[in-house]
Design an enzyme around this catalytic site. Structure first.
Site, mmCIF file in Angstrom:
data_model
loop_
_atom_site.group_PDB
_atom_site.id
_atom_site.type_symbol
_atom_site.label_atom_id
_atom_site.label_comp_id
_atom_site.label_asym_id
_atom_site.label_seq_id
_atom_site.Cartn_x
_atom_site.Cartn_y
_atom_site.Cartn_z
ATOM 1 N N PHE A 226 0.843 -1.188 0.000
ATOM 2 C CA PHE A 226 0.000 0.000 0.000
ATOM 3 C C PHE A 226 0.884 1.245 0.000
ATOM 4 O O PHE A 226 1.693 1.445 0.882
ATOM 5 C CB PHE A 226 -0.897 -0.046 1.249
ATOM 6 N N CYS A 227 0.697 2.104 -0.982
ATOM 7 C CA CYS A 227 1.624 3.223 -1.179
ATOM 8 C C CYS A 227 1.236 4.467 -0.389
ATOM 9 O O CYS A 227 1.888 5.500 -0.527
ATOM 10 C CB CYS A 227 1.712 3.557 -2.666
#
Length: 511
Positions: free
Chosen positions: A89-90
């Protein structure tokens, strides 16, 4: 019309929930909640969506991309199954903000062993991610309807005629049936087969008898394959692995790099066998000529021991010389190295948080297993599942292509026979002769059981997981078989006739 009992939590900027849908745009991020206030995890959504042939792309469970490309993509490549992509997850800050996760929540999740790509989608009752659907230029009404139908069929509670509610495609089972306990007191169970899987995700071999060790069956999942860039090779993507520096007695929580696993379904075609009298591990692959022989007391190790952290477990591992690594690289069609586990130690507090869905054994030494030392299933439970599969085939008009599953499809260590289907669900512990085992609960099944071999090739389908999901789904898990821990007072005890043998009687306990 029945009223749906489902909570649809929409995440976004403040006030966006009250806007009209034509003002919100094509991206919807959400989670689903049960009537009792508990959450459906994003990994549960992913698993069930795959069975409905819906393409999901998850980034730590927060993003579901490419829904608008599903129909055109599948029609172009003529695939009948879903395509997955997992990653990190960025934007963890936004994730924490909209999920209401405090700084202490994030620390607690890390201490619980939660990393990117794992299955821990609910910790302390809070979701660790969400689902995001993106519609685009090529999206149609049918695309949106397919998504809504999937949510209704899989997650929405509808009032039953009796006034109670039931969940479609989910029939919770109970291990608290007293009448069942009384019946089982007179039922005789026996051990049908024993299977060892020396190399994680590769084929195993069955024996009439085998010694036990402090990690379970001797040499079970004692070896693992790793790519040259550090990814763990398995038949499926299941977790990330931490790669710290060399072992040092002076630290407990080193700086770690999270590395994903690589899905290599063809690993199932690699067969193994251990001859204890010769002290040799034999390995065969259709891609390699001749058998590979690895001496269990070999001097062919190429380097010093290293530490590797995997699923909150720290392993001391050692690699082999280039000749062995080249053989396995040819077998899996990608460069890799073979590692052997020499010791393991649990290093986080995963077992202390009491979160549902976390069944991993944290009280004993483990080799490269996912959850526990042993997986046990019963022949009667497999027969019941086969009956349901045949019934489904008849209803679909495809009786000519019936699936008949062998118990080994589920990669169990122990198969028993006797009693009724799913009797093992209610067992708290069991004894095989004088050997004691504790049940850690049901085994949460995944897409791996949908991989079968047909004409020498690995074939993936939606079965049997889709059928299991219709009647064995409990709180986000699809359960089949039970996990066991071998109980020994001390490691010296295992030296005294610590063998299991086929045909021995199994004595279950409910206390």
């Amino acid at each position: 019309m029945a009223t749906p009992f489902v909570y649809f939590g929409r995440y976004g900027r403040k006030g966006t929930r009250r806007r009209l849908c034509n003002e919100l745009g094509p991206i919807v991020t959400f989670n689903l909640k049960r009537p009792d206030g508990s959450w459906f995890g994003h990994r549960e959504v992913e698993k069930l969506a795959s069975l409905s042939r819906i393409q999901l792309r998850f980034f730590t469970g927060l993003k579901l991309e490419g829904f608008e490309r599903l129909i055109s993509f599948l029609s172009c490549i003529n695939l009948s199954s879903s395509i997955y992509d997992t990653g990190c997850f960025c934007n963890p800050g936004a994730c924490a903000k909209y999920l209401g996760l405090s700084h202490l929540d994030l620390l607690s999740n890390i201490e619980a062993g939660h990393v990117c790509w794992d299955d821990y989608d609910i910790i302390h009752g809070k979701p660790t991610g969400a689902v995001r659907v993106s519609f685009g230029y090529m999206s149609t009404f049918e695309d949106a309807k397919k998504l809504i139908d999937f949510i209704v069929n899989s997650f929405v509670l509808l009032p039953h005629q009796s006034g109670q509610v039931h969940l479609p495609r989910s029939i919770p089972y109970s291990s608290e049936d007293c009448s069942c306990e009384r019946r089982l007191s007179t039922t005789v169970f026996h051990l049908k087969s024993i299977t060892i899987y020396p190399i994680k995700s590769c084929g195993g071999f069955s024996v009439e008898g085998w010694p036990l060790s402090c990690t379970g069956l001797l040499h079970d999942r004692e070896w693992i394959l790793k790519s040259l860039t550090g990814e763990i090779l398995t038949q499926k993507k299941i977790f990330g692995c931490h790669v710290p520096t060399l072992i040092s007695p002076t630290y407990h929580q080193p700086c770690q790099e999270i590395i994903p696993s690589i899905a290599v379904p063809e690993m199932h075609l690699i067969s193994t066998f251990i001859d204890l009298s010769q002290g040799i591990l034999f390995v065969e692959s259709p891609r390699c000529e001749g058998k590979l022989q690895i001496n269990l007391e070999s001097d062919s190790y190429c380097c010093h021991k290293e530490a590797m952290d995997l699923q909150a477990q720290r392993y001391e591992v050692q690699g082999y010389h280039n000749e062995i690594n080249i053989w396995f690289s040819n077998a899996v069609a990608r460069p890799c190295t073979l590692l052997r586990c020499y010791s393991s130690q649990y290093y986080s507090c995963l077992g202390k948080i009491g979160s549902a869905g976390m069944c991993r054994d944290v009280e004993t030494r483990l080799n490269f297993v996912n959850e526990a030392q042993f997986l046990l299933i019963s022949e009667e439970s497999v027969s019941d599942l086969n009956s349901r599969l045949r019934s489904n085939d008849v209803q679909k008009g495809s009786a000519g292509s019936q699936i008949q599953l062998d118990p080994l499809r589920f990669r169990p260590n122990l198969v028993i026979y006797g009693g009724e289907p799913y009797d093992e669900d209610g067992w708290r512990s069991l004894k095989i002769r004088d050997k004691c085992f504790t049940s850690l609960g049901g085994c949460n099944r995944c897409q791996m059981i949908n991989l079968g071999i047909e004409t020498g090739r690995v074939k993936k389908s939606t079965e049997p997981l889709a059928t299991l999901a219709s009647y064995r789904r409990v709180k986000g898990k699809i359960l089949f078989g039970i996990l066991l821990r071998y109980e020994i007072d001390n490691e010296e005890q295992q030296e005294v006739d610590s063998w299991l043998r086929v045909g021995e009687e199994v004595f279950p306990n409910f206390d």
